[in-house]
Motif scaffolding. Structure first.
Motif, PDB file in Angstrom:
ATOM      1  N   GLY A 148       0.830  -1.201   0.000  1.00 26.12           N
ATOM      2  CA  GLY A 148       0.000   0.000   0.000  1.00 26.12           C
ATOM      3  C   GLY A 148       0.856   1.238   0.000  1.00 26.12           C
ATOM      4  N   GLU A 149       0.228   2.389  -0.215  1.00 30.14           N
ATOM      5  CA  GLU A 149       0.920   3.663  -0.202  1.00 30.14           C
ATOM      6  C   GLU A 149       1.130   4.134   1.236  1.00 30.14           C
ATOM      7  N   PHE A 150       1.876   5.222   1.385  1.00 29.87           N
ATOM      8  CA  PHE A 150       2.077   5.775   2.723  1.00 29.87           C
ATOM      9  C   PHE A 150       0.730   6.211   3.292  1.00 29.87           C
ATOM     10  N   GLY A 151       0.449   5.809   4.518  1.00 29.50           N
ATOM     11  CA  GLY A 151      -0.812   6.155   5.159  1.00 29.50           C
ATOM     12  C   GLY A 151      -1.921   5.158   4.906  1.00 29.50           C
ATOM     13  N   SER A 152      -1.681   4.161   4.038  1.00 27.35           N
ATOM     14  CA  SER A 152      -2.708   3.174   3.736  1.00 27.35           C
ATOM     15  C   SER A 152      -2.971   2.268   4.931  1.00 27.35           C
ATOM     16  N   ASP A 153      -4.245   1.988   5.181  1.00 29.28           N
ATOM     17  CA  ASP A 153      -4.616   1.068   6.262  1.00 29.28           C
ATOM     18  C   ASP A 153      -4.125  -0.347   5.997  1.00 29.28           C
ATOM     19  N   ALA A 154      -3.751  -0.633   4.738  1.00 33.97           N
ATOM     20  CA  ALA A 154      -3.298  -1.978   4.388  1.00 33.97           C
ATOM     21  C   ALA A 154      -2.049  -2.391   5.161  1.00 33.97           C
ATOM     22  N   TRP A 155      -1.285  -1.412   5.645  1.00 37.58           N
ATOM     23  CA  TRP A 155      -0.067  -1.719   6.373  1.00 37.58           C
ATOM     24  C   TRP A 155      -0.320  -2.094   7.830  1.00 37.58           C
ATOM     25  N   LYS A 156      -1.439  -1.692   8.369  1.00 33.87           N
ATOM     26  CA  LYS A 156      -1.687  -1.878   9.803  1.00 33.87           C
ATOM     27  C   LYS A 156      -1.757  -3.359  10.154  1.00 33.87           C
ATOM     28  N   GLY A 157      -0.935  -3.742  11.112  1.00 30.18           N
ATOM     29  CA  GLY A 157      -0.903  -5.122  11.563  1.00 30.18           C
ATOM     30  C   GLY A 157       0.000  -6.030  10.756  1.00 30.18           C
ATOM     31  N   LYS A 158       0.541  -5.564   9.630  1.00 21.85           N
ATOM     32  CA  LYS A 158       1.469  -6.378   8.861  1.00 21.85           C
ATOM     33  C   LYS A 158       2.769  -6.559   9.651  1.00 21.85           C
ATOM     34  N   ARG A 159       3.314  -7.756   9.560  1.00 17.35           N
ATOM     35  CA  ARG A 159       4.610  -8.015  10.202  1.00 17.35           C
ATOM     36  C   ARG A 159       5.716  -7.879   9.158  1.00 17.35           C
ATOM     37  N   VAL A 160       6.702  -7.061   9.499  1.00 20.18           N
ATOM     38  CA  VAL A 160       7.782  -6.743   8.564  1.00 20.18           C
ATOM     39  C   VAL A 160       9.118  -7.023   9.244  1.00 20.18           C
TER      40      VAL A 160
END
Length: 333
Positions: A148-160
């Motif tokens: 996702g782009e910066f600020g996208s909710d798609a990143w929330k909770g992803k493990r990196v």
């Protein structure tokens, strides 16, 4: 338009032999910008080398190019094309193209597409420490990861998982990833564990003592995205933690070169890239810095005359953040 008298000669760090990692301090003429190519003349205040850059000439052919080192710089615009948004007197920074001579010299050239106005709350050395590392992290996360782009909710909770998390690029990945709401796991040596946690990592692994195969084999430790900043054994170890349908991004070595024998992962996306200089991406980073949401990490600062010590620190593999040359120090009268 030029706003200041130019010197007869300037200092520069030269790698005279592309097959040798020896650097010498020489004097050269002031470079001449070509406005039709978007070139600006910049008075350099600080420049930063990249780990491994002295080995690049053997891998990248640039016929006729004199190898001046350091492609990261911060300085003041001296002259600019008439249609440029960067005017004489503007304070700027950039990652310039490796295909041209670099920025470890009192005056250098940068194009409109490479430049950004530097963050107002950074010092000159902090500014020079920013472009390569920050742009690489930005492009790894938002151009190549595909989440996702910066600020996208798609990143929330992803493990990196970020390897070499205390290094120049790793520190930016941890900070920006934390801002996105991702759960960041970083790897580093024992002396940098608290530092990486302070950047926003929720878990930090000591690469010297962690059994990565055992750790990554546990389902609760699996990650959606690996960004590897070091290659070699570190990259091979990182594969064990990747989920099915995950993404693995390498910035030093193609990840498929180090996939462990016998490890089969369905539908994994494998990416390798070399960052592209981008004033646009750097401008996005500038906003975060001016909001004090992210910050560059400077390992050490050296004068141009101390270049041997600076490169020794850089190539030691123990630098926390970036090594920077301050060209305002020890300037001959």
């Amino acid at each position: 338009m030029t706003t200041e008298p130019l010197p007869a000669t300037i200092r520069a760090l030269l790698q005279a032999d592309p097959n040798s990692m020896e650097v010498t301090l020489v004097h050269r003429e002031v470079p001449t910008p070509n406005p039709s190519k978007g070139e600006h003349l910049i008075r350099v205040h600080a420049a930063s080398p990249c780990a491994g850059e002295l080995s690049w000439p053997t891998m990248v052919s640039t016929p006729g190019k004199e190898i001046i080192t350091c492609d990261d710089m911060a300085g003041i615009v001296v002259s600019s094309p008439p249609d440029s948004p960067f005017k004489p007197g503007d304070e700027v920074y950039a990652r310039t193209s490796y295909l041209r001579p670099g920025c470890a010299r009192d005056y250098t050239l940068a194009t409109t597409k490479e430049l950004a106005h530097r963050a107002k709350n950074l010092s000159w050395t902090e500014s020079a420490a920013t472009p390569l590392s920050a742009i690489t992290a930005w492009q790894a996360l938002f151009t190549h990861a595909g989440i996702g782009e910066f600020g996208s909710d798609a990143w929330k909770g992803k493990r990196v998982l970020v390897t070499a998390a205390s290094g120049g690029v790793g520190a930016w990945l941890v900070q920006i990833g934390h801002l996105l709401g991702a759960e960041i796991v970083g790897t580093c040596g024992p002396k940098n564990i608290d530092f990486v946690k302070s950047l926003g990592a929720s878990e930090v692994l000591n690469y010297r003592t962690t059994d990565f195969k055992a750790w990554g084999s546990k389902e609760q430790n699996k990650v959606d995205l690996v960004i590897d900043c070091i290659g070699g054994k570190s990259l091979e170890d990182a594969w064990w933690s990747l989920k099915e349908n995950g993404v693995i991004v390498g910035i030093v070595q193609p990840p498929d070169q180090k996939q462990p024998t016998g490890l089969e992962l369905p539908n994994v996306t494998v990416k390798f890239f070399i960052m592209s200089p981008s004033g646009k991406d750097l401008s996005e980073v500038t906003k975060l810095v001016e909001q004090r949401k992210c910050w560059p990490v400077v390992d050490s600062v050296w004068s141009l005359e101390q270049f041997e010590h600076g490169y020794a620190r850089l190539e030691s593999g123990h630098a926390r953040g970036k090594v920077v040359f301050d060209l305002t120090l020890n300037v001959p009268k």
